[in-house]
Design a protein around this motif. Structure first.
Motif, mmCIF file in Angstrom:
data_model
loop_
_atom_site.group_PDB
_atom_site.id
_atom_site.type_symbol
_atom_site.label_atom_id
_atom_site.label_comp_id
_atom_site.label_asym_id
_atom_site.label_seq_id
_atom_site.Cartn_x
_atom_site.Cartn_y
_atom_site.Cartn_z
ATOM 1 N N HIS A 1 0.796 -1.234 0.000
ATOM 2 C CA HIS A 1 0.000 0.000 0.000
ATOM 3 C C HIS A 1 0.821 1.273 0.000
ATOM 4 O O HIS A 1 0.567 2.199 0.772
ATOM 5 C CB HIS A 1 -0.966 0.008 1.175
ATOM 6 C CG HIS A 1 -2.310 0.573 0.798
ATOM 7 N ND1 HIS A 1 -3.164 -0.088 -0.033
ATOM 8 C CD2 HIS A 1 -2.922 1.731 1.126
ATOM 9 C CE1 HIS A 1 -4.252 0.644 -0.195
ATOM 10 N NE2 HIS A 1 -4.136 1.757 0.497
ATOM 11 N N GLY A 2 1.822 1.332 -0.845
ATOM 12 C CA GLY A 2 2.461 2.623 -1.031
ATOM 13 C C GLY A 2 3.962 2.651 -0.981
ATOM 14 O O GLY A 2 4.576 3.396 -1.737
ATOM 15 N N SER A 3 4.590 1.895 -0.142
ATOM 16 C CA SER A 3 6.021 2.075 0.086
ATOM 17 C C SER A 3 6.866 1.840 -1.157
ATOM 18 O O SER A 3 7.800 2.597 -1.422
ATOM 19 C CB SER A 3 6.482 1.135 1.206
ATOM 20 O OG SER A 3 5.881 1.512 2.417
ATOM 21 N N ASP A 4 6.574 0.793 -1.900
ATOM 22 C CA ASP A 4 7.380 0.475 -3.076
ATOM 23 C C ASP A 4 6.732 0.913 -4.385
ATOM 24 O O ASP A 4 7.405 0.987 -5.413
ATOM 25 C CB ASP A 4 7.639 -1.039 -3.136
ATOM 26 C CG ASP A 4 8.379 -1.536 -1.914
ATOM 27 O OD1 ASP A 4 9.258 -0.793 -1.437
ATOM 28 O OD2 ASP A 4 8.080 -2.631 -1.436
ATOM 29 N N ALA A 5 5.431 1.162 -4.339
ATOM 30 C CA ALA A 5 4.714 1.429 -5.585
ATOM 31 C C ALA A 5 5.075 2.764 -6.254
ATOM 32 O O ALA A 5 5.199 2.817 -7.487
ATOM 33 C CB ALA A 5 3.206 1.364 -5.342
ATOM 34 N N PRO A 6 5.238 3.881 -5.521
ATOM 35 C CA PRO A 6 5.452 5.163 -6.209
ATOM 36 C C PRO A 6 6.607 5.177 -7.205
ATOM 37 O O PRO A 6 6.419 5.628 -8.353
ATOM 38 C CB PRO A 6 5.676 6.141 -5.052
ATOM 39 C CG PRO A 6 4.920 5.548 -3.921
ATOM 40 C CD PRO A 6 5.101 4.071 -4.057
ATOM 41 N N PRO A 7 7.821 4.691 -6.859
ATOM 42 C CA PRO A 7 8.889 4.737 -7.867
ATOM 43 C C PRO A 7 8.610 3.864 -9.079
ATOM 44 O O PRO A 7 8.998 4.213 -10.197
ATOM 45 C CB PRO A 7 10.131 4.260 -7.097
ATOM 46 C CG PRO A 7 9.615 3.563 -5.892
ATOM 47 C CD PRO A 7 8.328 4.220 -5.555
ATOM 48 N N LEU A 8 7.930 2.740 -8.871
ATOM 49 C CA LEU A 8 7.600 1.868 -10.004
ATOM 50 C C LEU A 8 6.576 2.539 -10.919
ATOM 51 O O LEU A 8 6.678 2.474 -12.149
ATOM 52 C CB LEU A 8 7.060 0.528 -9.498
ATOM 53 C CG LEU A 8 8.084 -0.379 -8.808
ATOM 54 C CD1 LEU A 8 7.381 -1.535 -8.110
ATOM 55 C CD2 LEU A 8 9.093 -0.910 -9.817
ATOM 56 N N LEU A 9 5.579 3.192 -10.319
ATOM 57 C CA LEU A 9 4.585 3.900 -11.120
ATOM 58 C C LEU A 9 5.218 5.091 -11.835
ATOM 59 O O LEU A 9 4.872 5.382 -12.994
ATOM 60 C CB LEU A 9 3.430 4.365 -10.224
ATOM 61 C CG LEU A 9 2.479 3.258 -9.756
ATOM 62 C CD1 LEU A 9 1.636 3.726 -8.577
ATOM 63 C CD2 LEU A 9 1.573 2.809 -10.907
ATOM 64 N N LEU A 10 6.130 5.771 -11.167
ATOM 65 C CA LEU A 10 6.834 6.881 -11.808
ATOM 66 C C LEU A 10 7.622 6.386 -13.021
ATOM 67 O O LEU A 10 7.602 7.013 -14.095
ATOM 68 C CB LEU A 10 7.772 7.549 -10.800
ATOM 69 C CG LEU A 10 8.714 8.633 -11.341
ATOM 70 C CD1 LEU A 10 7.934 9.764 -11.992
ATOM 71 C CD2 LEU A 10 9.616 9.154 -10.217
ATOM 72 N N LYS A 11 8.304 5.281 -12.861
ATOM 73 C CA LYS A 11 9.084 4.698 -13.960
ATOM 74 C C LYS A 11 8.174 4.354 -15.130
ATOM 75 O O LYS A 11 8.489 4.630 -16.295
ATOM 76 C CB LYS A 11 9.801 3.447 -13.444
ATOM 77 C CG LYS A 11 10.728 2.784 -14.453
ATOM 78 C CD LYS A 11 11.394 1.567 -13.797
ATOM 79 C CE LYS A 11 12.269 0.823 -14.799
ATOM 80 N NZ LYS A 11 12.840 -0.413 -14.172
ATOM 81 N N ALA A 12 7.019 3.741 -14.834
ATOM 82 C CA ALA A 12 6.075 3.374 -15.893
ATOM 83 C C ALA A 12 5.538 4.614 -16.596
ATOM 84 O O ALA A 12 5.428 4.661 -17.830
ATOM 85 C CB ALA A 12 4.932 2.547 -15.313
ATOM 86 N N ALA A 13 5.178 5.638 -15.822
ATOM 87 C CA ALA A 13 4.626 6.860 -16.410
ATOM 88 C C ALA A 13 5.636 7.519 -17.346
ATOM 89 O O ALA A 13 5.272 7.999 -18.432
ATOM 90 C CB ALA A 13 4.215 7.822 -15.298
#
Length: 907
Positions: free
Chosen positions: A453-465
């Motif tokens: 729920h958040g800790s690892d997801a932001p950098p992965l989503l940023l990379k995808a975006a």
């Protein structure tokens, strides 16, 4: 069927279950035990005991585990004539799930509610017993739906009994009965029923010991022994090589049959529906003569009558495993050729996939089509399986990666995270396109967000975006929103990219070419807020709120409903918050999106808290608890914590605060800490414990900025600090809040600013500000803050020795707090009133009547509000018959005889 040897205790338990259903109750039970221990025999006993009554049976089959809702379809088939009696959303969901109608993918829990009411309606004629054998082999969708039904049974005269070697996680927590091997005397008695020759006592003891009393083993092992072995010759018992592997025992019995009989058993094992006509058509293509069945029947391995049945699932497994790879492919090819490609295209594609000798694009395309059909029915597990197999049959590198990524995405939706990661790993040796790389990053990010729920997801989503910027502008911008949102959830516990970094990257991303859509306006608001400040973001926030009303399709509204509600909260727009949160709840209810319902209920409950409608909030929170129990959701108890704080229920609030902080910390959801600390500050301010309130408020506003609760905590901090004489700290918090108030310009924010300024002012200036606060907050929906303005004004007036004026304000505050149920604040106002010379009336003793249970009270309140029994059932995830059962108890306890009287007897 004769009495089962050694199963007296188990049969008595099952008999009581049948008696309960005949008495109008409902039951669920899981029979658990090793293969051959007698679970199916106990189900047979139940079926016999249930007469008169209706019995429906299904069984999990390994070969059908990837066909969505196969088990539900078989169990519901006898009752589909009741389908028209279901409420429209439930009827549509079940019809779509079973492939009977076209429509959007149904929510699995809505399908479960439809099945519950279907069974309930069928049981209105006579009790219904549903028997599900080999649950461990049910398709995932069926297992989840039937487990949902089992948990929601009430007073329908329905029983669900599952049998499984090792039950799936879906059945966790249901009542269970462990079925063990027979004790020595019973095991010997059963063994004696199948002996055809004298048995040496030492051999008998060895058989009983080595089979551990397993009934199927006791019946099968003697078949594999010669009369000499049974008699104990050749130095027995040491020389008796008994195998604990029953499947091997059956396999050895299959292996001695003729080639045609073995091939017929293999064919039957590969065709899970048990349709004899289909099987014989395939047998004809394989040139298997009809008399091949006789040997299998004589060996007591299978029967071929109105339905093909194996003696035991282990026989099916042995028959399939005994076939060579070449023969298995021949059998699946024959089954594919005789399966109707129009009516049963998915099963035909599955057989073709198993018949393929190598890569085959035509079959892969068929599997893709099956996957799309499965997704439309809500069978994400089946879709993932089809796509995974399609990828394995694809030789073109680009298409193979596309299918593997699609399969991985479906696996995530189905909750199979490890398998999804394995599929991603299969693509790593290939050279991926930028779009494929972005898709892989999105899958990894979704796994990270769901599991942590958040800790690892932001950098992965940023990379995808970032990868999507040059490929798909629309998807890129939506992904940036998801990335910022994930970072906001992570908040102070973020270990990767934070909201500021993501917003700066999003600011450089391509703009939409056409007119901005709702999510474009939302992204512009988030970018402005995190790259500049609150004031710069407000115009974008207002455009986003206006875009909600500009003809956005329902699916788009639902996709962004939570974030638009957050925008209204951040804009301190109480009218829009109320409107949008109510719309959000209506959207998810209308769509039957039960997975989204807990968050929607939580969001709407919060505006009810702030408007002082605590009873309504409590009803929504109870409903949220029912939903979360039904679908096993894990949202932290934010609204329940807020309710306890508003009510001044210190013990509950403190306990919930600790639970919430521990829960959100464990999963990296830092924003939850802000919510918990805001509620704790509110609680302590209510009791006048300003030191504790100040400590909590400081922690609530700790950066980075939370989604909403950090804003609320500014005013809690100002009040606590001002009352403690910590004026410098109070003034600093007020300065931060003033930016919000001046930019938003709403009566709510301006009223709070005036209230806070009054706390830090003297004499005439303070009175002017208190009057301004009372006036501005009185224009809003936020009665809680309006009442607190009267309280603070009254406390100030008393300190100015203006006791008459103070009593007027304090009486208003006390009456408002009392009416809303804010006990701590009411007591604080009461103490001030007494200090101002006013005597509070002694409370008349409250008449104590029969106490309603929590569910009875929920049902009663919803009935009072005009909902029908099916509507109440849909809200609380119980059947309409269980609603009526609870209402009858409510009427008896409250001594009324109609729903119209509920308005008078319920507070």
């Amino acid at each position: 069927m004769g009495e089962l040897i050694g199963r007296g205790d188990e049969c008595r338990i099952l008999d009581r279950l049948v008696d309960a259903t005949r008495a109008g109750q409902s039951r669920a039970l899981v029979l658990r035990g090793e293969p051959g221990v007698g679970k199916t025999a106990l189900l047979d006993h139940l079926a016999e005991r249930a007469v008169p009554g209706r019995v429906a049976r299904t069984s999990g089959v390994q070969a059908e585990m990837e066909l969505a809702y196969a088990g539900v379809h078989q169990l519901c088939l006898p009752f589909l004539d009741h389908l028209d009696r279901l409420p429209a959303p439930q009827r549509g969901a079940l019809g779509t799930a079973l492939g009977m109608t076209e429509g959007p993918a149904p929510d699995r829990f809505l399908v479960g509610l439809a099945v519950l009411n279907l069974f309930s309606d069928a049981a209105s004629e006579e009790p219904l017993l549903c028997l599900i054998d080999d649950e461990q082999w049910l398709d995932r969708a069926s297992a989840q739906v039937l487990a949902f039904v089992a948990r929601r049974l009430g007073a329908e005269s329905v029983a669900l009994v599952f049998a499984a070697r090792q039950p799936t996680d879906a059945l966790a927590g249901l009542p269970s009965l462990v079925v063990r091997g027979l004790h020595g005397p019973d095991a010997r008695a059963l063994l004696d029923t199948v002996l055809t020759a004298p048995l040496d006592d030492r051999v008998r003891d060895q058989i009983v010991a080595e089979t551990r009393g397993n009934p199927l083993a006791l019946l099968e092992v003697p078949r594999a022994m010669t009369p000499e072995e049974l008699a104990g010759g050749f130095g027995l018992p040491g020389a008796v090589g008994l195998s604990g592997d029953l499947e091997s025992t059956f396999r050895s019995r299959v292996d001695v049959l003729s080639e045609h009989t073995r091939l017929l058993l293999l064919l039957a094992a590969a065709e899970p529906t048990g349709d004899p006509a289909l099987m014989w058509r395939a047998a004809e293509r394989l040139r298997i003569p009809p008399d091949a069945a006789a040997a299998a029947v004589e060996a007591d391995l299978a029967s071929f009558s109105t339905r093909v049945r194996f003696r035991h699932p282990l026989v099916r497994s042995a028959a399939y495993r005994s076939g060579s790879v070449h023969d298995r492919k021949r059998v699946h090819r024959a089954l594919a050729e005789v399966t109707d490609g129009e009516r049963d295209s998915d099963r035909r594609a599955w057989h073709l996939a198993h018949a393929a000798s190598g890569p085959d694009e035509d079959i892969a395309v068929e599997l893709e089509r099956s996957a799309h059909r499965a997704q439309r029915r809500g069978g994400v597990g089946a879709a993932a399986a089809f796509l995974e197999r399609a990828a394995a049959l694809t030789i073109d590198r680009t298409k193979r990666v596309d299918r593997a990524l699609a399969a991985a995405s479906a696996k995530v939706e189905a909750g199979a995270f490890d398998v999804a990661l394995d599929l991603l790993a299969t693509t790593e040796s290939d050279r991926l396109t930028d779009f494929q790389e972005a898709q892989a990053d999105l899958v990894r990010a979704r796994i990270a967000f769901v599991t942590n729920h958040g800790s690892d997801a932001p950098p992965l989503l940023l990379k995808a975006a970032r990868r999507l910027e040059s490929i798909d502008t629309n998807l890129c911008r939506a992904t940036y929103i998801d990335a910022i949102t994930a970072a906001m959830f992570a908040g102070r516990l973020s270990v990767g990219a934070d909201s500021d970094e993501i917003a700066r990257a999003a600011e450089q991303a391509p703009r939409p070419t056409g007119a901005p859509r709702l999510h474009d306006e939302l992204l512009d608001w988030l970018i402005a807020f995190f790259t500049r400040d609150y004031t710069a973001a407000v115009p974008h926030l207002r455009r986003a709120l206006a875009a909600v009303d500009s003809g956005v399709p329902a699916d788009g509204q639902r996709r962004w409903a939570w974030l638009t509600t957050v925008a209204a909260i951040r804009g301190w727009d109480d009218e829009r918050w109320h409107e949008l949160s109510a719309r959000y709840l209506d959207l998810v209810r209308g769509a039957g999106a039960l997975s989204d319902t807990p968050l929607a209920l939580n969001t709407h409950a919060f505006i009810m808290l702030f408007t002082g409608e605590l009873t309504t909030a409590a009803t929504l929170i109870d409903e949220q608890a029912s939903v979360q129990e039904a679908i096993r959701s894990r949202i932290a108890p934010y609204a329940a914590l807020g309710l306890a704080a508003m009510r001044g229920d210190r013990d509950t609030a403190v306990a919930l605060s600790r639970t919430t902080v521990a829960e959100v910390t464990a999963r990296g959801e830092g924003n939850g800490i802000s919510v918990a600390m805001w509620a704790t500050a509110l609680l302590h301010n209510g009791f006048g414990d300003f030191r504790s309130a100040l400590t909590a408020a400081r922690e609530a506003i700790e950066p980075p900025v939370g989604l909403s609760s950090a804003n609320w905590a500014f005013t809690e901090l100002v009040e606590a600090a001002a009352r403690l004489g910590e004026y410098e700290e109070a003034d600093a918090a007020l300065t931060q809040f003033v930016e919000i108030s001046r930019a938003s310009r709403t009566d709510w924010a301006r009223g709070l600013e005036a209230r806070c300024r009054a706390l830090l002012s003297d004499n005439d200036v303070a009175e002017t500000l208190y009057r301004e606060a009372v006036d501005l907050l009185g224009r809003t929906r936020i009665r809680t803050d309006a009442a607190r303005a009267h309280l603070l004004y009254g406390e100030w007036l008393r300190r100015q020795r203006r006791r008459g004026d103070a009593r007027e304000q304090l009486r208003l505050a006390h009456d408002l707090f009392t009416a809303m149920g804010m006990r701590a604040f009411a007591e604080r106002a009461g103490r001030e009133l007494q200090a101002a010379g006013h005597t509070l009336p002694t409370k008349a003793p409250t008449a104590v009547g029969p106490k309603l249970t929590a569910q009875e009270e929920q049902v009663a309140r919803l009935a009072r509000d005009g909902l029908s029994n099916p509507e109440i059932g849909a809200r609380l995830f119980i059947s309409a018959r269980t609603v009526q059962y609870h209402l009858s108890k409510v009427f008896t306890k409250l001594e009324i005889n109609s729903r119209s009287q509920l308005e008078q007897v319920l507070p």
